[in-house]
Motif scaffolding. Structure first.
Motif, PDB file in Angstrom:
ATOM      1  N   TYR A   8     -16.956 -35.641  87.714  1.00  0.00           N
ATOM      2  CA  TYR A   8     -18.294 -35.078  87.890  1.00  0.00           C
ATOM      3  C   TYR A   8     -19.138 -35.292  86.648  1.00  0.00           C
ATOM      4  CZ  TYR A   8     -17.325 -31.073  84.825  1.00  0.00           C
ATOM      5  OH  TYR A   8     -17.050 -30.287  83.737  1.00  0.00           O
ATOM      6  N   ARG A  45     -20.715 -42.559  81.515  1.00  0.00           N
ATOM      7  CA  ARG A  45     -19.484 -41.752  81.427  1.00  0.00           C
ATOM      8  C   ARG A  45     -18.886 -41.500  82.805  1.00  0.00           C
ATOM      9  NH1 ARG A  45     -19.939 -36.156  78.455  1.00  0.00           N
ATOM     10  NH2 ARG A  45     -20.964 -35.624  80.401  1.00  0.00           N
ATOM     11  N   GLU A  68     -12.434 -28.702  70.971  1.00  0.00           N
ATOM     12  CA  GLU A  68     -13.810 -28.496  71.444  1.00  0.00           C
ATOM     13  C   GLU A  68     -13.868 -27.109  72.064  1.00  0.00           C
ATOM     14  OE1 GLU A  68     -14.874 -31.158  74.693  1.00  0.00           O
ATOM     15  OE2 GLU A  68     -12.811 -31.191  75.405  1.00  0.00           O
ATOM     16  N   CYS A 113     -22.261 -36.266  75.883  1.00  0.00           N
ATOM     17  CA  CYS A 113     -23.492 -37.067  75.758  1.00  0.00           C
ATOM     18  C   CYS A 113     -24.381 -36.457  74.680  1.00  0.00           C
ATOM     19  CB  CYS A 113     -24.219 -37.118  77.099  1.00  0.00           C
ATOM     20  SG  CYS A 113     -23.261 -37.994  78.344  1.00  0.00           S
ATOM     21  N   SER A 118     -24.953 -30.335  77.620  1.00  0.00           N
ATOM     22  CA  SER A 118     -26.177 -30.625  78.378  1.00  0.00           C
ATOM     23  C   SER A 118     -26.912 -29.354  78.776  1.00  0.00           C
ATOM     24  CB  SER A 118     -25.835 -31.417  79.634  1.00  0.00           C
ATOM     25  OG  SER A 118     -25.272 -32.635  79.244  1.00  0.00           O
TER      26      SER A 118
END
Ligand code: PDD
Length: 284
Positions: free
Chosen positions: A35, A54, A181, A208, A245
């Motif tokens: 996704y 990606r 992360e 991104c 994002s």
């Protein structure tokens, strides 16, 4: 702030109420799919190319062949925006699974992927961006291929839920004390004016916005060092921030019981936030 009515499914557009979801669906039964979440500002996709690239990398990594080219997919997504007359801040959720077939671990033959995308409104969270958020630390219990943006998000969901139950925004994940992360974002530490973050290996999602942060840092002459930091380093950090994002560049002001410096967003973080706003053509 719900879902816009027109959704993309396979290569068609339809009203969201008409989507029929088969129960034997590999995304549902196996998490067998990939996704993307793409930020939208004023009706335009931000970091569009990066997300599309990606998606294709993730699909290739799970041996899923998407039935159209990147250009065709981009055209469909642009049309989705137009058909919904979307001109606000929002996000696109796009998912591709290995399709609908009788349940069997082995890939089905001759079955097309199920692809669907929809748009939702999502205002920027200026309060969080201006004041920062709190995080907890948790063990990274995920698999070895976190660079694939796969639908298997159970460890992420559990970590994020724990964060929420502790009145925190995120869970900072670590493997044996090394920070990888967060549950749904990348994380960075600032020390002596330099940015440190986990290298883009298989153990993290190559965000991104992370790519954009590296670009902003280079433009601003701030060293961007791909060297992982540890949970212990957090207490000595000058600044800490995360990126994604939906979250943008977001200051972290407290981790577990440790307040980062003075508990306010730091200088480097603010410079990166300003660079982000410029890049995404935003005004606060
Ligand atoms: N999450 N790491 C993880 C585990 C993520 O799930 C995400 C994104 C990121 C940041 O990636 P990007 O900068 O490309 O958004 C890092 C999305 C937003 C989500 O699952 O909702």
């Amino acid at each position: 702030m719900g879902v816009y009515p027109i959704i993309l499914t396979q290569s068609k557009f339809m009203h969201r109420d008409h989507l029929k979801y088969p129960f034997e669906e590999r995304g549902l039964q196996f998490g067998d799919g990939v996704y993307e979440v793409i930020r939208i500002y004023q009706g335009e996709y931000y970091l569009f190319e990066e997300h599309i690239d990606r998606l294709y990398r993730s699909a290739e990594a799970i041996k899923l062949t998407l039935p159209y080219s990147k250009e065709e997919l981009k055209d469909l997504l642009l049309e989705l925006m137009t058909r919904n007359k979307m001109n606000k801040d929002g996000k696109l959720y796009l998912q591709a699974t290995r399709g609908s077939a009788p349940r069997d671990h082995i890939f089905p033959k001759g079955v097309l992927p199920n692809i669907y995308g929809y748009i939702q409104e999502l205002p920027r969270n200026l309060n969080n961006l201006n004041n920062g958020v709190k995080a907890i630390t948790r063990r990274d219990a995920r698999w070895e291929n976190c660079y694939i943006k796969s639908l298997n998000l159970l460890p992420n969901v559990l970590a994020k839920q724990e964060a929420s139950e502790n009145d925190c925004y995120e869970a900072i994940l670590h493997k044996d004390g090394t920070v990888t992360e967060c549950s749904s974002s990348n994380v960075y530490l600032v020390k002596n004016g330099k940015i440190f973050t986990h290298p883009a290996t298989n153990n993290i999602l190559h965000g991104c916005v992370r790519m954009a942060v590296e670009r902003f840092a280079t433009d601003l002459n701030i060293e961007f060092i791909e060297d992982a930091f540890s949970v212990e380093d957090i207490a000595k950090a000058d600044e800490l921030f995360l990126s994604s994002s939906t979250s943008e560049v977001l200051p972290i002001i407290q981790v577990d019981h440790t307040i980062i410096t003075d508990g306010k967003p730091g200088k480097v973080t603010k410079m990166l936030q300003a660079a982000y706003e410029q890049d995404a053509k935003l005004t606060k």
